[in-house]
Write a protein that holds these residues in place. Structure first.
Motif, PDB file in Angstrom:
ATOM      1  N   SER A   1       0.841  -0.908  -0.197  1.00  0.00           N
ATOM      2  CA  SER A   1      -0.039  -0.051  -0.057  1.00  0.00           C
ATOM      3  C   SER A   1       0.898   1.317  -0.161  1.00  0.00           C
ATOM      4  CB  SER A   1      -1.028  -0.035   1.034  1.00  0.00           C
ATOM      5  OG  SER A   1      -1.798  -1.064   1.202  1.00  0.00           O
ATOM      6  N   LEU A   2       1.933   0.955   0.574  1.00  0.00           N
ATOM      7  CA  LEU A   2       2.698   2.514   0.999  1.00  0.00           C
ATOM      8  C   LEU A   2       3.500   2.716  -0.424  1.00  0.00           C
ATOM      9  CD1 LEU A   2       4.492   1.971   4.355  1.00  0.00           C
ATOM     10  CD2 LEU A   2       2.642   3.485   3.905  1.00  0.00           C
ATOM     11  N   MET A   3       3.849   1.374  -1.039  1.00  0.00           N
ATOM     12  CA  MET A   3       4.878   1.683  -2.344  1.00  0.00           C
ATOM     13  C   MET A   3       3.874   2.091  -3.365  1.00  0.00           C
ATOM     14  SD  MET A   3       7.566   1.424  -3.886  1.00  0.00           S
ATOM     15  CE  MET A   3       8.513   0.291  -2.802  1.00  0.00           C
ATOM     16  N   SER A   4       2.477   1.583  -3.383  1.00  0.00           N
ATOM     17  CA  SER A   4       1.638   2.043  -4.742  1.00  0.00           C
ATOM     18  C   SER A   4       1.309   3.513  -4.409  1.00  0.00           C
ATOM     19  CB  SER A   4       0.416   1.054  -4.387  1.00  0.00           C
ATOM     20  OG  SER A   4       0.946  -0.244  -4.651  1.00  0.00           O
ATOM     21  N   ALA A   5       1.134   3.908  -3.151  1.00  0.00           N
ATOM     22  CA  ALA A   5       0.463   5.301  -2.953  1.00  0.00           C
ATOM     23  C   ALA A   5       1.758   5.995  -3.503  1.00  0.00           C
ATOM     24  CB  ALA A   5       0.236   5.518  -1.446  1.00  0.00           C
ATOM     25  N   GLY A   6       3.139   5.854  -2.838  1.00  0.00           N
ATOM     26  CA  GLY A   6       4.280   6.533  -3.210  1.00  0.00           C
ATOM     27  C   GLY A   6       4.266   6.672  -4.879  1.00  0.00           C
ATOM     28  N   ILE A   7       4.357   5.605  -5.485  1.00  0.00           N
ATOM     29  CA  ILE A   7       4.561   5.724  -6.864  1.00  0.00           C
ATOM     30  C   ILE A   7       3.281   6.253  -7.565  1.00  0.00           C
ATOM     31  CG2 ILE A   7       4.439   4.260  -8.945  1.00  0.00           C
ATOM     32  CD1 ILE A   7       5.977   1.994  -7.262  1.00  0.00           C
ATOM     33  N   PHE A   8       2.067   6.139  -7.148  1.00  0.00           N
ATOM     34  CA  PHE A   8       0.991   6.778  -7.718  1.00  0.00           C
ATOM     35  C   PHE A   8       0.952   8.388  -7.645  1.00  0.00           C
ATOM     36  CE2 PHE A   8      -3.510   8.860  -7.514  1.00  0.00           C
ATOM     37  CZ  PHE A   8      -3.987   8.383  -8.463  1.00  0.00           C
ATOM     38  N   ASN A   9       1.279   8.782  -6.451  1.00  0.00           N
ATOM     39  CA  ASN A   9       1.517  10.337  -6.139  1.00  0.00           C
ATOM     40  C   ASN A   9       2.637  10.900  -6.970  1.00  0.00           C
ATOM     41  OD1 ASN A   9      -0.567  10.676  -4.317  1.00  0.00           O
ATOM     42  ND2 ASN A   9       0.625   9.795  -2.556  1.00  0.00           N
ATOM     43  N   ILE A  10       3.686  10.109  -7.208  1.00  0.00           N
ATOM     44  CA  ILE A  10       4.821  10.618  -8.088  1.00  0.00           C
ATOM     45  C   ILE A  10       4.381  10.691  -9.676  1.00  0.00           C
ATOM     46  CG2 ILE A  10       7.063   9.974  -9.101  1.00  0.00           C
ATOM     47  CD1 ILE A  10       7.756   8.979  -6.442  1.00  0.00           C
ATOM     48  N   LEU A  11       3.637   9.816 -10.114  1.00  0.00           N
ATOM     49  CA  LEU A  11       2.915   9.770 -11.389  1.00  0.00           C
ATOM     50  C   LEU A  11       2.027  10.661 -11.572  1.00  0.00           C
ATOM     51  CD1 LEU A  11       2.549   5.794 -11.925  1.00  0.00           C
ATOM     52  CD2 LEU A  11       4.104   7.414 -13.079  1.00  0.00           C
ATOM     53  N   PHE A  12       1.314  11.282 -10.569  1.00  0.00           N
ATOM     54  CA  PHE A  12       0.043  12.090 -10.506  1.00  0.00           C
ATOM     55  C   PHE A  12       0.844  13.321 -10.667  1.00  0.00           C
ATOM     56  CE2 PHE A  12      -2.114  15.708  -8.089  1.00  0.00           C
ATOM     57  CZ  PHE A  12      -3.412  15.326  -8.730  1.00  0.00           C
ATOM     58  N   VAL A  13       2.054  13.668  -9.986  1.00  0.00           N
ATOM     59  CA  VAL A  13       2.727  15.061 -10.040  1.00  0.00           C
ATOM     60  C   VAL A  13       3.336  15.098 -11.662  1.00  0.00           C
ATOM     61  CG1 VAL A  13       4.859  16.122  -9.220  1.00  0.00           C
ATOM     62  CG2 VAL A  13       3.002  15.135  -7.637  1.00  0.00           C
ATOM     63  N   LEU A  14       3.631  14.038 -11.988  1.00  0.00           N
ATOM     64  CA  LEU A  14       4.545  14.090 -13.616  1.00  0.00           C
ATOM     65  C   LEU A  14       3.410  14.521 -14.466  1.00  0.00           C
ATOM     66  CD1 LEU A  14       6.692  11.060 -13.176  1.00  0.00           C
ATOM     67  CD2 LEU A  14       7.440  13.476 -13.054  1.00  0.00           C
ATOM     68  N   MET A  15       2.240  13.891 -14.342  1.00  0.00           N
ATOM     69  CA  MET A  15       1.106  14.125 -15.185  1.00  0.00           C
ATOM     70  C   MET A  15       0.716  15.440 -15.147  1.00  0.00           C
ATOM     71  SD  MET A  15      -1.007  10.444 -15.002  1.00  0.00           S
ATOM     72  CE  MET A  15      -2.504  11.333 -15.903  1.00  0.00           C
ATOM     73  N   ALA A  16       0.700  16.020 -14.011  1.00  0.00           N
ATOM     74  CA  ALA A  16       0.021  17.447 -13.639  1.00  0.00           C
ATOM     75  C   ALA A  16       0.965  18.375 -14.267  1.00  0.00           C
ATOM     76  CB  ALA A  16      -0.171  17.700 -12.330  1.00  0.00           C
ATOM     77  N   VAL A  17       2.332  18.033 -14.082  1.00  0.00           N
ATOM     78  CA  VAL A  17       3.611  18.949 -14.767  1.00  0.00           C
ATOM     79  C   VAL A  17       3.371  18.831 -16.282  1.00  0.00           C
ATOM     80  CG1 VAL A  17       5.818  19.340 -14.839  1.00  0.00           C
ATOM     81  CG2 VAL A  17       4.868  18.658 -12.728  1.00  0.00           C
ATOM     82  N   ILE A  18       3.303  17.586 -16.755  1.00  0.00           N
ATOM     83  CA  ILE A  18       3.392  17.481 -18.269  1.00  0.00           C
ATOM     84  C   ILE A  18       2.325  18.232 -18.600  1.00  0.00           C
ATOM     85  CG2 ILE A  18       3.188  15.819 -20.090  1.00  0.00           C
ATOM     86  CD1 ILE A  18       4.904  13.930 -18.436  1.00  0.00           C
ATOM     87  N   THR A  19       0.819  18.221 -18.315  1.00  0.00           N
ATOM     88  CA  THR A  19      -0.372  18.656 -18.738  1.00  0.00           C
ATOM     89  C   THR A  19      -0.139  20.347 -18.577  1.00  0.00           C
ATOM     90  OG1 THR A  19      -1.481  16.889 -17.705  1.00  0.00           O
ATOM     91  CG2 THR A  19      -2.725  18.717 -18.243  1.00  0.00           C
ATOM     92  N   LEU A  20       0.431  20.626 -17.764  1.00  0.00           N
ATOM     93  CA  LEU A  20       0.813  22.319 -17.671  1.00  0.00           C
ATOM     94  C   LEU A  20       1.623  22.757 -18.863  1.00  0.00           C
ATOM     95  CD1 LEU A  20       0.638  23.131 -13.838  1.00  0.00           C
ATOM     96  CD2 LEU A  20      -1.075  23.596 -15.582  1.00  0.00           C
ATOM     97  N   LYS A  21       2.583  21.895 -18.898  1.00  0.00           N
ATOM     98  CA  LYS A  21       3.572  22.125 -20.128  1.00  0.00           C
ATOM     99  C   LYS A  21       2.995  22.229 -21.423  1.00  0.00           C
ATOM    100  CE  LYS A  21       7.449  22.668 -17.751  1.00  0.00           C
ATOM    101  NZ  LYS A  21       8.362  23.783 -17.728  1.00  0.00           N
ATOM    102  N   ILE A  22       1.974  21.203 -21.500  1.00  0.00           N
ATOM    103  CA  ILE A  22       1.443  21.180 -22.778  1.00  0.00           C
ATOM    104  C   ILE A  22       0.442  22.324 -22.964  1.00  0.00           C
ATOM    105  CG2 ILE A  22      -0.141  19.546 -24.260  1.00  0.00           C
ATOM    106  CD1 ILE A  22       1.247  17.463 -23.014  1.00  0.00           C
ATOM    107  N   LYS A  23      -0.697  22.212 -22.126  1.00  0.00           N
ATOM    108  CA  LYS A  23      -1.620  23.277 -22.162  1.00  0.00           C
ATOM    109  C   LYS A  23      -1.189  24.565 -22.263  1.00  0.00           C
ATOM    110  CE  LYS A  23      -5.619  22.439 -20.962  1.00  0.00           C
ATOM    111  NZ  LYS A  23      -6.963  22.329 -20.097  1.00  0.00           N
TER     112      LYS A  23
END
Length: 276
Positions: free
Chosen positions: A206-228
């Motif tokens: 659970s801890l590992m999944s939460a950590g990886i998910f949050n990192i992916l969430f941040v990366l997606m948010a950053v990429i989205t802002l860069k694109i838009k």
């Protein structure tokens, strides 16, 4: 010694609890970072009174005054001294504090008085150069005052205040609910079944999944802002937003990294328990 077979129902129950724990941890991290960083009034006040913002406002006021002076054939040499950096910072801070109620010591009267001080310094210089023409001075001074209020004011300040109020309450509620489910699911996971290491490993998952998910969430948010590429004008406001967003994402990344480290530690403990 080989592990004894586990009943399917017990395995499914463990997986469900592990998923609930993962969701709870993820929500706690996102909600706590949002409340402590993104929606923190002091941080927002500091951002709007930072050198980036104050210098941006000051430069725009000076540019406006220079254009006005140039059109009217006036001497522009004293403009830098008229617009004192600290005076501009005080009026910007007064505006932000009045609207966001981030700290004490400023109110609407303070803000209006500070505006008058800046306009008064500008008007005094006009009077020195434009003699015997009070109407022209009054017109230029009035236009400048309107521009100062427009430059310092934020059109979305009411929306920001509503977002802070609603977001702070919502993030707090999410944190409380998340902690309840996280603690409950973790305790049940720890004590169910005969093989304790399986339960602890599920917590680590659970801890590992939460950590990886949050990192992916941040990366997606950053990429989205860069694109838009969200258009924010003037540029210093865009810089403030980018810096504030960076601090927010860095806080999530940091906590996510800690979760992954804890998960690795748990996996190590589980390995030793299973080996023993």
């Amino acid at each position: 010694m080989a592990s004894t077979p586990e009943k399917k129902l017990s395995k499914v129950f463990r997986q469900v609890l592990s998923f609930i724990l993962f969701v709870a941890i993820t929500l706690i991290v996102l909600a706590s970072c949002t409340r402590a960083v993104a929606l923190d009034r002091i941080r927002i006040e500091n951002a709007f009174t930072s050198n980036i913002c104050v210098s941006g406002v000051r430069d725009n006021l000076i540019d406006y005054a220079k254009d006005t002076y140039a059109r009217n054939g006036l001497d522009r040499q004293n403009l830098d001294s008229i617009f004192d950096y600290n005076d501009i910072k005080e009026v910007v801070k007064a505006y932000i504090v009045c609207n966001l109620r981030s700290s004490v010591g400023y109110n609407e009267d303070t803000y209006n008085d500070l505006i008058k001080d800046i306009v008064s310094a500008y008007t005094d210089d006009l009077n020195k150069q434009i003699k015997s023409n009070d109407a022209a001075v009054k017109e230029l001074s009035s236009s400048f005052e309107s521009y100062v209020k427009e430059e310092i004011g934020l059109g979305a300040i009411d929306s920001i205040e509503k977002i802070l109020n609603v977001g702070s309450v919502a993030s707090l509620v999410i944190c409380i609910v998340g902690v309840f489910f996280a603690v409950s699911s973790a305790l049940i996971l720890f004590f169910i079944g005969n093989k304790r290491y399986r339960n602890i490993r599920a917590i680590g998952n659970s801890l590992m999944s939460a950590g990886i998910f949050n990192i992916l969430f941040v990366l997606m948010a950053v990429i989205t802002l860069k694109i838009k590429h969200i258009d924010i004008y003037p540029q210093y406001l865009a810089d403030i937003f980018a810096k504030h967003f960076s601090v927010f994402t860095n806080s999530i990344m940091s906590i996510s990294g800690i979760l992954i480290i804890f998960a690795i530690i748990i996996y190590t403990i589980v390995w030793k328990m299973k080996k023993g």
